[in-house]
Motif scaffolding. Structure first.
Motif, short mmCIF file in Angstrom:
data_model
loop_
_atom_site.label_atom_id
_atom_site.label_comp_id
_atom_site.label_asym_id
_atom_site.label_seq_id
_atom_site.Cartn_x
_atom_site.Cartn_y
_atom_site.Cartn_z
N VAL A 67 -0.41 5.70 17.93
CA VAL A 67 0.04 5.41 16.26
C VAL A 67 0.29 4.52 16.01
O VAL A 67 0.78 3.63 17.10
N VAL A 68 0.04 3.20 14.72
CA VAL A 68 0.21 2.19 14.48
C VAL A 68 0.90 2.27 13.98
O VAL A 68 1.12 3.39 12.67
N VAL A 69 2.15 1.47 13.56
CA VAL A 69 3.18 1.85 12.39
C VAL A 69 2.92 -0.10 11.66
O VAL A 69 3.07 -1.26 12.06
N ASP A 70 2.43 0.18 10.25
CA ASP A 70 2.08 -1.34 10.00
C ASP A 70 3.12 -1.24 8.90
O ASP A 70 4.16 -1.14 8.11
N PHE A 71 4.04 -2.66 8.58
CA PHE A 71 5.08 -2.91 8.02
C PHE A 71 4.43 -4.78 7.83
O PHE A 71 5.27 -5.20 8.67
N THR A 72 3.66 -4.85 6.82
CA THR A 72 2.91 -6.41 6.97
C THR A 72 3.00 -6.51 5.50
O THR A 72 4.16 -7.44 5.32
N HIS A 73 2.36 -6.85 4.88
CA HIS A 73 2.09 -7.60 3.57
C HIS A 73 0.98 -7.28 2.46
O HIS A 73 -0.04 -6.50 2.52
N PRO A 74 1.65 -6.67 1.87
CA PRO A 74 0.89 -5.99 0.49
C PRO A 74 -1.17 -6.29 1.12
O PRO A 74 -2.16 -5.77 0.13
N ASP A 75 -1.13 -7.28 0.98
CA ASP A 75 -2.84 -8.31 1.01
C ASP A 75 -3.22 -8.35 2.48
O ASP A 75 -4.27 -8.55 1.82
N MET A 78 -4.37 -3.36 4.09
CA MET A 78 -6.10 -2.38 3.72
C MET A 78 -6.63 -2.94 4.87
O MET A 78 -7.56 -1.49 5.72
N ASP A 79 -6.83 -4.14 5.48
CA ASP A 79 -7.46 -4.13 6.12
C ASP A 79 -6.79 -3.52 8.14
O ASP A 79 -7.64 -3.18 9.12
N ASN A 80 -5.71 -3.81 7.52
CA ASN A 80 -5.43 -3.32 9.28
C ASN A 80 -5.78 -1.88 9.50
O ASN A 80 -6.29 -1.29 10.21
N LEU A 81 -5.40 -1.04 7.92
CA LEU A 81 -5.61 0.56 8.12
C LEU A 81 -7.36 0.80 8.85
O LEU A 81 -7.72 1.65 8.93
N ARG A 82 -8.02 -0.27 7.69
CA ARG A 82 -9.31 0.07 7.71
C ARG A 82 -9.82 0.36 9.32
O ARG A 82 -10.83 1.27 9.79
N PHE A 83 -8.91 -0.63 9.97
CA PHE A 83 -9.42 -1.14 11.17
C PHE A 83 -8.97 0.31 12.42
O PHE A 83 -9.25 0.91 13.21
N CYS A 84 -7.80 0.81 12.34
CA CYS A 84 -7.21 1.89 12.24
C CYS A 84 -7.68 2.88 12.69
O CYS A 84 -8.05 4.17 12.99
N VAL A 85 -8.56 3.06 11.07
CA VAL A 85 -9.02 4.61 10.83
C VAL A 85 -10.16 4.24 11.42
O VAL A 85 -10.24 4.86 12.47
N ASP A 86 -10.65 3.65 12.18
CA ASP A 86 -12.46 3.49 12.62
C ASP A 86 -12.10 3.40 14.05
O ASP A 86 -13.28 4.01 14.81
N GLN A 87 -10.80 3.47 14.51
CA GLN A 87 -10.81 3.35 15.74
C GLN A 87 -9.92 4.47 15.90
O GLN A 87 -9.87 5.06 17.47
N GLY A 88 -9.67 5.57 15.18
CA GLY A 88 -9.51 6.51 15.32
C GLY A 88 -7.85 6.62 15.98
O GLY A 88 -7.21 6.96 16.86
N ILE A 89 -7.08 5.57 15.59
CA ILE A 89 -5.67 5.55 15.52
C ILE A 89 -4.93 5.81 14.52
O ILE A 89 -5.28 5.85 12.93
N HIS A 90 -4.13 6.84 14.40
CA HIS A 90 -2.95 7.59 13.52
C HIS A 90 -2.19 6.23 12.46
O HIS A 90 -1.43 5.23 13.58
N CYS A 91 -1.81 6.38 12.00
CA CYS A 91 -1.23 5.14 10.99
C CYS A 91 0.41 5.49 10.07
O CYS A 91 0.43 6.96 9.44
N VAL A 92 1.31 5.18 10.56
CA VAL A 92 2.15 5.17 9.50
C VAL A 92 2.82 3.55 8.60
O VAL A 92 2.75 3.10 9.48
N VAL A 93 2.96 4.06 7.32
CA VAL A 93 2.55 2.31 7.23
C VAL A 93 3.53 2.17 5.52
O VAL A 93 4.19 3.72 5.20
N GLY A 94 4.53 1.71 5.76
CA GLY A 94 5.76 1.28 5.42
C GLY A 94 5.44 -0.38 4.08
O GLY A 94 6.05 -0.16 2.98
#
Ligand SMILES: NC(=O)C1=CN([C@@H]2O[C@H](COP(=O)(O)OP(=O)(O)OC[C@H]3O[C@@H](n4cnc5c(N)ncnc54)[C@H](OP(=O)(O)O)[C@@H]3O)[C@@H](O)[C@H]2O)C=CC1
Ligand SMILES: O=C(O)C1=N[C@H](C(=O)O)C[C@H](O)C1
Length: 265
Positions: A67-75, A78-94
């Motif tokens: 699981v990846v937890v993302d607390f970064t920046h709106p800019d 989406m790039d971070n999520l694209r990577f995680c989805v491609d890698q098959g890693i679940h995500c929690v996004v704040g």
């Protein structure tokens, strides 16, 4: 952050007695650092990677994060999520900045990854989630409504993700009840004096040193007002919601928006 598409598939978990492997992206930020501490303190979770601006995002997959937890920046989210989805890693996004267009894009990516879960929540604090629910309930009974959000002075975006979501939910409830716009006789105003209109609901943003995260939803009708107020006084207030989401997201394929379902609301 370096991004590169990968081909790994969703991780199947057959070792339930081992801690869930969590990576935190934005780990040196205000929220990321708090999340790292909260995950480390939980017996059933462990931090396997901490990534921040300028770090190699492949650290997350190399570390075997589930699981990846993302607390970064709106800019960058989406790039971070694209990577995680491609890698098959679940995500929690704040991270904030989620328009309907972004959510639709994310849903499209997830269609190609059966079993993969992503949860995006504008606010992980219990009281903020309840406030949104209460506001939805109250919306059809009051002709007037305005939202005020108040945050620390280092916040990147305005209005807050929570206030935008609150306004959208109120607007939906008002539309479903066939209500007219809130009465407002203003004919002359200084730019910005009446705040921003989010789906027809006025939202006002205050930025003040010393604050953390606060929201007031003001309802008005003939002879009465109702104020719903929530205060996050410490970033620890977001942690029970974040940890709940981390534990639940592998069991919830597809896109989940908000914490409401997980809390049974
Ligand atoms: N959903 C919720 O409950 C909550 C949501 N938030 C949201 O979370 C987000 C972060 O908030 P906050 O922690 O206060 O912000 P901070 O600025 O304190 O932290 C963000 C961190 O992300 C880093 N970062 C920037 N770009 C990247 C990247 N491409 N990859 C990895 N890391 C990166 C930043 O580095 P650098 O500073 O060097 O750019 C910084 O360390 C905001 O959108 C905020 O609104 C906040 C609180 C609660
Ligand atoms: O940046 C923050 O601090 C927060 N961001 C989120 C938002 O924009 O709604 C959640 C909370 O308000 C704190």
């Amino acid at each position: 952050m370096t991004e590169q598409a990968g081909t790994a598939s969703v991780v199947d978990r057959d070792y339930e007695d081992e801690p869930l492997r969590v990576a935190v992206v934005g780990a040196r930020g205000k929220m990321g650092a708090t999340v790292c501490a909260a995950v480390e303190a939980a017996d059933d979770l462990e931090v396997v990677a901490m990534v921040d601006a300028g770090d190699w995002l492949f650290n997350v997959s190399d570390a075997g994060a589930e699981v990846v937890v993302d607390f970064t920046h709106p800019d960058v989210v989406m790039d971070n999520l694209r990577f995680c989805v491609d890698q098959g890693i679940h995500c929690v996004v704040g991270t904030t900045g989620f328009t309907q267009e972004r959510l639709d894009t994310l849903s499209g990516w997830l269609e190609h990854k059966p079993g993969l879960g992503v949860l995006v929540a504008p606010n992980f604090a219990l009281g903020a989630v309840l406030s949104m629910k209460f506001a939805q309930l109250a919306a059809k009974y009051y002709e007037s409504v305005e939202v005020i959000e108040l945050h620390h002075a280092r916040k990147a975006d305005a209005p807050s993700g929570t206030a935008s979501r609150t306004a959208q939910l109120i607007a939906q409830a008002r539309a479903a009840a066939g209500m007219a716009p809130s009465p407002d006789a203003t004919t002359q105003e200084l730019d910005g004096a009446r705040g921003a209109s989010v789906d027809g609901v006025r939202v006002h943003s205050v930025r003040l040193s010393g604050l953390v995260a606060h929201e007031e939803i003001l309802f008005g009708a003939e002879g009465e007002t109702l104020t719903i107020r929530h205060d996050s006084l410490d970033r620890k207030s977001f942690m029970p919601g974040v940890l709940l989401a981390v534990r639940e997201v592998p069991k919830r394929p597809g896109l989940t928006v908000g914490l409401e379902d997980l809390l049974g609301l």
